[in-house]
Design a protein around this motif. Structure first.
Motif, PDB file in Angstrom:
ATOM      1  N   SER A   4       0.817  -1.213   0.000  1.00  0.00           N
ATOM      2  CA  SER A   4       0.000   0.000   0.000  1.00  0.00           C
ATOM      3  C   SER A   4       0.851   1.264   0.000  1.00  0.00           C
ATOM      4  CB  SER A   4      -0.923   0.019   1.220  1.00  0.00           C
ATOM      5  OG  SER A   4      -0.174   0.122   2.418  1.00  0.00           O
ATOM      6  N   VAL A   5       2.150   1.104   0.211  1.00  0.00           N
ATOM      7  CA  VAL A   5       3.061   2.247   0.251  1.00  0.00           C
ATOM      8  C   VAL A   5       3.897   2.253  -1.035  1.00  0.00           C
ATOM      9  CG1 VAL A   5       4.984   3.345   1.464  1.00  0.00           C
ATOM     10  CG2 VAL A   5       3.194   2.160   2.757  1.00  0.00           C
ATOM     11  N   PRO A   6       3.886   3.345  -1.795  1.00  0.00           N
ATOM     12  CA  PRO A   6       4.682   3.385  -3.026  1.00  0.00           C
ATOM     13  C   PRO A   6       6.173   3.299  -2.717  1.00  0.00           C
ATOM     14  CG  PRO A   6       3.853   5.557  -2.508  1.00  0.00           C
ATOM     15  CD  PRO A   6       3.188   4.614  -1.535  1.00  0.00           C
ATOM     16  N   ASP A   7       6.943   2.856  -3.696  1.00  0.00           N
ATOM     17  CA  ASP A   7       8.382   2.715  -3.507  1.00  0.00           C
ATOM     18  C   ASP A   7       9.065   4.063  -3.304  1.00  0.00           C
ATOM     19  OD1 ASP A   7       8.378  -0.150  -3.918  1.00  0.00           O
ATOM     20  OD2 ASP A   7       8.014   0.280  -6.040  1.00  0.00           O
ATOM     21  N   CYS A   8       8.510   5.097  -3.887  1.00  0.00           N
ATOM     22  CA  CYS A   8       9.057   6.446  -3.719  1.00  0.00           C
ATOM     23  C   CYS A   8       7.927   7.444  -3.908  1.00  0.00           C
ATOM     24  CB  CYS A   8      10.191   6.707  -4.708  1.00  0.00           C
ATOM     25  SG  CYS A   8       9.688   6.620  -6.445  1.00  0.00           S
ATOM     26  N   ASP A   9       8.189   8.669  -3.545  1.00  0.00           N
ATOM     27  CA  ASP A   9       7.193   9.713  -3.794  1.00  0.00           C
ATOM     28  C   ASP A   9       7.239  10.161  -5.250  1.00  0.00           C
ATOM     29  OD1 ASP A   9       6.247   9.839  -1.113  1.00  0.00           O
ATOM     30  OD2 ASP A   9       7.991  11.058  -0.562  1.00  0.00           O
ATOM     31  N   ARG A 158       4.285   8.109  -6.443  1.00  0.00           N
ATOM     32  CA  ARG A 158       3.092   8.935  -6.341  1.00  0.00           C
ATOM     33  C   ARG A 158       3.015   9.935  -7.491  1.00  0.00           C
ATOM     34  NH1 ARG A 158       3.370  11.647  -0.754  1.00  0.00           N
ATOM     35  NH2 ARG A 158       1.170  12.156  -1.165  1.00  0.00           N
ATOM     36  N   PHE A 159       4.163  10.140  -8.144  1.00  0.00           N
ATOM     37  CA  PHE A 159       4.211  11.007  -9.324  1.00  0.00           C
ATOM     38  C   PHE A 159       5.474  10.665 -10.096  1.00  0.00           C
ATOM     39  CE2 PHE A 159       4.238  14.742 -11.991  1.00  0.00           C
ATOM     40  CZ  PHE A 159       2.896  15.081 -12.094  1.00  0.00           C
ATOM     41  N   SER A 283       8.228  17.222 -30.613  1.00  0.00           N
ATOM     42  CA  SER A 283       7.087  17.880 -29.988  1.00  0.00           C
ATOM     43  C   SER A 283       6.109  16.810 -29.508  1.00  0.00           C
ATOM     44  CB  SER A 283       6.393  18.827 -30.974  1.00  0.00           C
ATOM     45  OG  SER A 283       5.370  19.561 -30.327  1.00  0.00           O
ATOM     46  N   VAL A 284       5.241  17.203 -28.594  1.00  0.00           N
ATOM     47  CA  VAL A 284       4.261  16.278 -28.040  1.00  0.00           C
ATOM     48  C   VAL A 284       2.889  16.939 -27.999  1.00  0.00           C
ATOM     49  CG1 VAL A 284       5.863  14.909 -26.636  1.00  0.00           C
ATOM     50  CG2 VAL A 284       4.894  17.015 -25.698  1.00  0.00           C
ATOM     51  N   THR A 285       1.862  16.109 -27.942  1.00  0.00           N
ATOM     52  CA  THR A 285       0.493  16.624 -27.894  1.00  0.00           C
ATOM     53  C   THR A 285       0.167  17.263 -26.554  1.00  0.00           C
ATOM     54  OG1 THR A 285      -0.282  14.425 -27.243  1.00  0.00           O
ATOM     55  CG2 THR A 285      -0.352  14.988 -29.601  1.00  0.00           C
ATOM     56  N   ARG A 286       0.796  16.766 -25.493  1.00  0.00           N
ATOM     57  CA  ARG A 286       0.601  17.368 -24.172  1.00  0.00           C
ATOM     58  C   ARG A 286       1.817  17.077 -23.313  1.00  0.00           C
ATOM     59  NH1 ARG A 286      -2.531  12.624 -24.001  1.00  0.00           N
ATOM     60  NH2 ARG A 286      -2.083  11.264 -22.222  1.00  0.00           N
ATOM     61  N   LEU A 287       2.010  17.912 -22.294  1.00  0.00           N
ATOM     62  CA  LEU A 287       3.178  17.799 -21.424  1.00  0.00           C
ATOM     63  C   LEU A 287       2.855  17.210 -20.062  1.00  0.00           C
ATOM     64  CD1 LEU A 287       4.813  21.257 -22.247  1.00  0.00           C
ATOM     65  CD2 LEU A 287       5.658  19.009 -22.935  1.00  0.00           C
ATOM     66  N   HIS A 288       1.643  16.749 -19.879  1.00  0.00           N
ATOM     67  CA  HIS A 288       1.286  16.153 -18.589  1.00  0.00           C
ATOM     68  C   HIS A 288       0.138  15.178 -18.794  1.00  0.00           C
ATOM     69  CE1 HIS A 288      -2.534  18.416 -18.076  1.00  0.00           C
ATOM     70  NE2 HIS A 288      -1.913  19.296 -18.843  1.00  0.00           N
ATOM     71  N   GLY A 289      -0.052  14.304 -17.830  1.00  0.00           N
ATOM     72  CA  GLY A 289      -1.131  13.326 -17.864  1.00  0.00           C
ATOM     73  C   GLY A 289      -1.372  12.808 -16.461  1.00  0.00           C
ATOM     74  N   PRO A 290      -2.136  11.737 -16.310  1.00  0.00           N
ATOM     75  CA  PRO A 290      -2.451  11.216 -14.970  1.00  0.00           C
ATOM     76  C   PRO A 290      -1.199  10.749 -14.235  1.00  0.00           C
ATOM     77  CG  PRO A 290      -3.891  10.268 -16.641  1.00  0.00           C
ATOM     78  CD  PRO A 290      -2.793  10.970 -17.381  1.00  0.00           C
ATOM     79  N   GLY A 291      -0.772  11.543 -13.269  1.00  0.00           N
ATOM     80  CA  GLY A 291       0.366  11.149 -12.449  1.00  0.00           C
ATOM     81  C   GLY A 291       1.718  11.386 -13.067  1.00  0.00           C
ATOM     82  N   TYR A 292       1.816  12.203 -14.134  1.00  0.00           N
ATOM     83  CA  TYR A 292       3.135  12.434 -14.733  1.00  0.00           C
ATOM     84  C   TYR A 292       3.184  13.790 -15.435  1.00  0.00           C
ATOM     85  CZ  TYR A 292       1.210  11.284 -19.380  1.00  0.00           C
ATOM     86  OH  TYR A 292       0.492  11.274 -20.552  1.00  0.00           O
ATOM     87  N   ALA A 293       4.410  14.248 -15.670  1.00  0.00           N
ATOM     88  CA  ALA A 293       4.667  15.446 -16.467  1.00  0.00           C
ATOM     89  C   ALA A 293       5.993  15.263 -17.189  1.00  0.00           C
ATOM     90  CB  ALA A 293       4.704  16.695 -15.586  1.00  0.00           C
ATOM     91  N   LEU A 323       4.909  22.243  -7.935  1.00  0.00           N
ATOM     92  CA  LEU A 323       3.562  21.737  -8.200  1.00  0.00           C
ATOM     93  C   LEU A 323       3.434  20.289  -7.753  1.00  0.00           C
ATOM     94  CD1 LEU A 323       2.929  23.191 -11.792  1.00  0.00           C
ATOM     95  CD2 LEU A 323       2.268  24.174  -9.581  1.00  0.00           C
ATOM     96  N   VAL A 324       4.453  19.482  -8.039  1.00  0.00           N
ATOM     97  CA  VAL A 324       4.437  18.093  -7.575  1.00  0.00           C
ATOM     98  C   VAL A 324       4.372  18.053  -6.058  1.00  0.00           C
ATOM     99  CG1 VAL A 324       5.774  15.949  -7.440  1.00  0.00           C
ATOM    100  CG2 VAL A 324       5.682  17.216  -9.596  1.00  0.00           C
TER     101      VAL A 324
END
Length: 417
Positions: A4-9, A158-159, A283-293, A323-324
């Motif tokens: 239940s605890v992630p390996d890192c933040d 977690r991110f 280039s990319v369509t977006r620079l962030h998503g669920p749980g990542y940037a 922000l993270v």
């Protein structure tokens, strides 16, 4: 292990400048940071001429003293040469307040110093490991890691921040890549013991040369400390490959065609194998998503002509790290408004300058005998990295202002002829 605890933040893919700055900042904020890097340091990289704006971001990440103590070659501007015309831009003479000087660095040493400084703040480093799969999730993103000994494991966080540079890990795994809207160009480069004995040569400026017959081809000479330099040439892939059968043959043939470079480097001795990078724009369509940037080159890369890569990388880390931290402490973050939109605004300013360079309009401005002084100071600010200063009209309306100023300076494609 408690599942239940992630390996890192925070898991950070890539130990280059963006990854190191984010790791240092987040570790100081109390987050458990794990950095995954596929290569081993020190390792060679181009992108060796910093911009003054980057110094503020290094300072904010607690990395400035590390850089200042390294003994790198100071840099205060850029010199340009084309045929018999030469000109300089001094970054200290600019409209935007802030740093006007910086350094020219050999990236193998620079990157290693930054990431080990991040480690001293508490980040955990893992080299020789590749990210082969990714599960996006707003609360528990997970990476699949393959080590160089054949082992595979899962790492939960977690991110996740992707600072993988040209590897562009999450852009590939999440199908984010798109047309970079740039002509496919290539860079050919090496390091030399430059042997420059000209007393008037200013080692505190990057030298940018324009090919005497084809202004779409340009050269860089980045002086380092102790008589070393990075020397490269950039241009259309077909035009450059036509110059020889091997990277070294092409590099030597092209350098011989630019009179100033040929003279300055007549005593130079090559120190490493000549390298090439083709089709580097991304280039990319977006620079962030669920749980990542995505940070720096992992998302967007334009062109090496104005050395914007590290500044964009450090700016992205400067935006993302707090922000993270806020999100992981339960706060609300609007990644579109607080990260993507402001980051892309500066990228688009740099893009306008890159496009104007290859169109010839910016070359007309740069080589004009007497451009309006205040306009030159505005342009100097952008070229010093201050592409997010919205008080500067060449930031807020880059294309229109550059086109108008080029017309004032008499642009009639004379630089391209």
């Amino acid at each position: 292990m408690n599942p239940s605890v992630p390996d890192c933040d925070v898991a950070i893919i890539g130990a280059g400048p963006a990854g190191a700055a984010a790791a240092a900042r987040l570790s100081q904020l109390g987050q458990r940071v794990h950095v995954i890097e596929r290569s081993h340091f020190p390792r060679f990289s181009i992108g060796e001429s910093l911009l003054p704006q980057s110094m503020a971001y290094l300072d904010a990440a607690g990395l400035l003293e590390t850089v200042q103590a390294a003994g790198y070659q100071p840099k205060n501007g850029a010199a340009f040469t084309h045929r018999a015309r030469t000109t300089t831009i001094d970054f200290r003479d600019k409209t935007t307040p802030g740093w006007g000087t910086t350094y020219q660095v050999e990236r193998a040493d620079f990157d290693q110093r930054l990431i080990h400084a991040a480690e001293s703040y508490g980040a955990t480093l893992e080299f020789g490991t590749t990210v082969s799969a990714f599960d996006a999730d707003p609360e528990r993103p997970t990476l699949q890691l393959d080590d160089e000994h054949g082992g595979t494991r899962r790492l939960s966080a977690r991110f996740v921040l992707d600072a993988s540079g040209y590897g562009r890990v999450l852009a590939r795994l999440e199908s984010l890549e798109r047309d970079p809207r740039a002509e496919p160009r290539m860079a050919i480069f090496s390091h030399v013991a430059d042997g420059i004995d000209e007393a008037a040569f200013d080692r505190e400026k990057i030298l940018i040369g324009v090919h005497p017959e084809d202004s779409g081809i340009w050269f860089w000479l980045i002086p380092f400390a102790e008589g070393r330099a990075s020397v490269g040439v950039v241009g259309d892939i077909a035009a450059l490959t036509a110059q020889g059968d091997t990277p070294e043959a092409r590099w030597r043939a092209l350098l011989d065609q630019e009179p100033r470079f040929r003279h300055l480097l007549r005593n130079a001795k090559r120190l490493r194998e000549v390298g090439e990078i083709r089709g580097y724009a991304a280039s990319v369509t977006r620079l962030h998503g669920p749980g990542y940037a995505l940070l720096g080159n992992a998302g967007e890369f334009l062109d090496p002509v104005f050395s914007s890569g590290i500044t964009i990388a450090l700016h992205s880390a400067h935006l993302a790290a707090p922000l993270v931290d806020r999100q992981l402490r339960g706060g609300e973050v609007d990644w579109e408004d607080e990260f993507e939109t402001p980051l892309r605004s500066g990228v688009e300013t740099f893009r306008a300058f890159v496009e104007a360079w290859y169109a010839g309009t910016l070359q007309t401005i740069v080589f004009h005998e007497a451009p309006p002084p205040h306009f030159k100071r505005w342009i100097s600010a952008v070229l010093a990295g201050y592409a997010w200063d919205h008080e500067n009209p060449f930031v807020t309306a880059s294309r229109r202002r550059l086109a108008a100023l080029a017309e004032v300076c008499g642009h009639r494609d004379e630089v391209r002829s």
